[in-house]
Design a protein around this motif. Structure first.
Motif, PDB file in Angstrom:
ATOM      1  N   THR A 621     116.765 -35.164 -54.954  1.00 57.63           N
ATOM      2  CA  THR A 621     118.169 -34.893 -55.300  1.00 57.63           C
ATOM      3  C   THR A 621     119.104 -35.230 -54.145  1.00 57.63           C
ATOM      4  O   THR A 621     120.286 -34.898 -54.196  1.00 57.63           O
ATOM      5  N   ASP A 625     123.119 -34.629 -54.229  1.00 56.36           N
ATOM      6  CA  ASP A 625     123.698 -33.558 -53.420  1.00 56.36           C
ATOM      7  C   ASP A 625     124.751 -34.089 -52.458  1.00 56.36           C
ATOM      8  O   ASP A 625     125.825 -33.486 -52.288  1.00 56.36           O
ATOM      9  N   GLU A 626     124.457 -35.223 -51.805  1.00 58.95           N
ATOM     10  CA  GLU A 626     125.411 -35.787 -50.847  1.00 58.95           C
ATOM     11  C   GLU A 626     126.684 -36.282 -51.545  1.00 58.95           C
ATOM     12  O   GLU A 626     127.788 -36.137 -51.025  1.00 58.95           O
ATOM     13  N   LYS A 629     129.010 -33.484 -52.196  1.00 55.89           N
ATOM     14  CA  LYS A 629     129.730 -33.058 -50.989  1.00 55.89           C
ATOM     15  C   LYS A 629     130.842 -34.031 -50.603  1.00 55.89           C
ATOM     16  O   LYS A 629     131.623 -33.742 -49.690  1.00 55.89           O
TER      17      LYS A 629
END
Length: 696
Positions: A621, A625-626, A629
């Motif tokens: 993931t 996830d990055e 962000k």
């Protein structure tokens, strides 16, 4: 025996039930709240799972004692702990087998738990009088049948392909002996549970909606925590790409800028003739597109699995009675095989639901005497959709179902014509799709893709030196090409996989099917389901690849209901032979079944999630996830060293022109200047994860 209602026992039961959640909380604290200390102690997520097994065992013990069944409680406790210990010692990937030599003190402790289970089983056997037990078994089952049962259980206890690939046949036979002995031990404990006082009293029934809802919830949890709402094999990336394309209202996409082509290359994804598309079959992506439209494609399979349980219950009820329907629904709801398929993005749960839906319609039509043509057309449409998702499954199940319609009750040829019309309606849509994508109505895009990449006819059914991918498929495919010997070995290996995955029982998942074959009188619908299973097994033996490494023998999943149904019939045979007259006798053997099924759902399935499906095949993931962000902005992200590149490519906008980043695998041959020109206003970011060797 100790008094059932003694204060000490009641206090012990209360403490055990109180300790169960405390053990779970301790595991959660160690792993989630204090990960540094957890890792420093050399513990893993598998150790957290082991703590959950202790919690399940403690709660089961306490509950059974409070229900006035202390000896049953002890047996259920050691059965749960012993089965969990065996799983702890089992290699989870590709071809599961026991580690015979412990690597550390934890594995020594697991072996000690198995020895403790054996000691308890022996003590209870002595208390029950082994001579009388043997006489009863001989009278009700027969010595020859018992020997055959144990021989089959032992012979199909260890996958053969993993050992043949390394040329260690003697080691394989040693594993068979040890694993077979452990299966016999767990089976003995189950038998002893069925002979002592039960925590259940009288007939126990629940509405079929209960196991159906439990299936949906368990599959959703599996999808969330084990699969992380992510694909786990390359096929799922292709299915998801095609579903997104369909949800966007298109059959294919315009080809992306040529400068990006090397970075977008992926198995089953094609860029040619000015188009970008997936070479998979369209049936499953067309359904998955509804999940894409609501932003949650991962919810569809759990819902389809729950519907399958309801349909399976009613089909079984109509042909084998309500009690058999209850048992089949319970086994399906707790089956690790079904739950894994339901948590994935693969098409197998859809095919199962469609098969059951078609059969349910046909059965209702026969039972009610209502010969409505639209019912048969609906059944045909369901089978046609299976063909559009998995052609061989559709041919096999559609043909067998058509045979059933023709040989059924009254006006058979008219009903067969109505059924065929439904099948052909979907088939016509598939032909039109083929013509649009591959250029010929009879050429599947998948066949066209594999013919060009592997060789003409390489993915066909049958035998020959040119069958299969060039060079073979590593240790998952014994030899280049396909032969009758390899078909036999693949089939044996698939049986051992089904023995492991179907129910997840320590005593072997095929035990009840063996019981059906040995001790059940064969009825008409029984034989129909046996025929379904046999035909599927024989047909799939002709295919070069017997996939068991992902979620069990998935090419046999089309016969899943037949396996569950025959298991239910086998259980009813044992129930009739061993249960005493009256509800209390039946409750004892039913309680043993419930403990085994609970093990499958509460112990085996989480073990599979922790040790296998979580980040399986290196699908991470990380990029998801990055991106959440805002790490990448609108950059062109060139990446490497991230596991399977599909976990990044799947995040790309379909037109590569959205507000998010563009992910491209860095092949080392990318024309950076051409990329800048193709994507004006975007900076090029060479991204290397912190855990990559290049950052160390």
């Amino acid at each position: 025996m100790m008094a059932d209602r003694s204060p000490a026992l009641r206090l012990g039961a209360a403490l055990a039930m109180l300790a169960a959640p405390l053990v779970l909380i301790a595991g959660l604290y160690l792993h989630q709240i204090a990960p540094g200390h957890y890792a420093a102690a050399g513990l893993t997520s598998k150790d957290q799972w082991a703590l959950s097994v202790v919690a399940v065992a403690l709660y089961t013990f306490g509950y059974c004692v409070r229900r006035g069944a202390p000896l049953f409680a002890v047996l259920a406790f050691v059965f749960t702990l012993g089965g969990g210990a065996q799983l702890y010692l089992t290699e989870p990937l590709w071809f599961p087998n026991l580690r015979m030599r412990p690597d550390d003190l934890r594995e020594v402790a697991m072996m000690a738990i198995l020895a403790f289970e054996a000691a308890v089983a022996l003590a209870v056997l002595v208390w029950l009088s082994p001579v009388q037990l043997v006489r009863a078994a001989q009278a009700r089952l027969g010595v020859g049948q018992i020997v055959v049962f144990l021989a089959l259980t032992t012979a199909l206890s260890v996958p053969i392909l993993g050992f043949l690939g390394h040329g260690t046949l003697s080691t394989y036979l040693g594993h068979v002996a040890v694993t077979g002995a452990l299966l016999t031990l767990h089976l003995l404990v189950l038998v002893e549970m069925a002979l002592v006082r039960s925590p259940m009293s009288g007939a126990n029934r629940t509405a079929p909606i209960v196991p159906a809802v439990a299936t949906v919830i368990a599959a959703l949890l599996m999808s969330q925590f084990a699969f992380q709402h992510m694909p786990r094999v390359e096929d799922e990336i292709a299915y998801l790409f095609q579903a997104r394309t369909f949800a966007d209202g298109r059959l294919t996409l315009p080809a992306p800028p040529e400068a990006a082509w090397p970075g977008l290359e992926y198995y089953l994804l094609e860029i040619r003739d000015g188009r970008w598309f997936s070479a998979t079959l369209p049936g499953w992506p067309a359904v998955l597109a509804f999940g894409v439209l609501i932003g949650a494609p991962w919810v569809l399979n759990p819902i389809l699995a729950g519907i399958s349980v309801l349909l399976a219950y009613d089909i079984t009820r109509r042909r084998a009675g309500t009690e058999a329907g209850d048992m089949v629904a319970l086994m399906m709801a707790t089956s690790p095989w079904l739950l894994a398929a339901a948590a994935s993005l693969m098409p197998h749960t859809l095919t199962l639901m469609l098969i059951l839906f078609a059969w349910w319609i046909i059965l209702r039509s026969e039972d009610t005497g209502q010969r409505r043509g639209r019912a048969m057309v609906l059944a045909g449409l369901a089978m046609g959709l299976i063909f559009a998702a998995r052609p061989m499954d559709g041919l096999v199940m559609g043909g067998l179902t058509g045979l059933w319609v023709v040989t059924g009750r009254g006006r058979n040829w008219l009903r067969a014509a109505q059924y065929s019309a439904g099948c052909l309606a979907v088939g016509a849509l598939l032909l039109a799709y083929n013509a649009h994508v591959s250029g010929h109505p009879l050429l599947l895009p998948l066949t066209d893709y594999l013919n060009r990449n592997w060789g003409v006819g390489a993915n066909a059914y049958g035998f020959g030196p040119d069958i299969g991918p060039p060079g073979g498929w590593r240790s998952l495919d014994l030899w280049v090409g396909h032969s009758a010997l390899e078909a036999l070995l693949n089939t044996i290996n698939a049986f051992t996989s089904l023995q492991f995955e179907l129910l997840g029982w320590p005593a072997g998942s095929l035990a009840l099917i063996f019981a059906y074959l040995l001790w059940q009188k064969k009825a008409g619908f029984d034989l129909a389901m046996a025929l379904v299973a046999l035909v599927v097994i024989v047909v799939m033996a002709l295919y070069w690849f017997a996939d068991t490494y992902y979620m069990g023998p998935r090419y046999w999943f089309v016969a899943a209901f037949a396996f569950f149904y025959l298991s239910g019939r086998g259980y009813m045979a044992l129930r009739a032979r061993f249960a005493e007259s009256g509800d209390n006798g039946l409750a004892r053997i039913d309680a043993a079944l419930v403990v085994a099924c609970c093990f499958g759902m509460a112990v085996f399935t989480p073990w599979r999630g922790v040790t296998k499906y979580h980040e399986y095949n290196k699908f991470y993931t990380l990029f998801r996830d990055e991106e959440a962000k805002g790490t990448f902005g609108t950059s062109i992200v060139l990446f490497e060293e991230i596991g399977d590149e599909g976990s990044a490519l799947m995040l790309n906008d379909l037109t590569l022109s959205g507000d998010g980043p563009v992910y491209l695998r860095d092949t080392g041959t990318m024309d950076l200047k051409a990329l800048e020109e193709a994507f004006p206003g975007r900076r090029i970011l060479h991204y290397v994860p912190s855990w990559s060797p290049k950052q160390r």
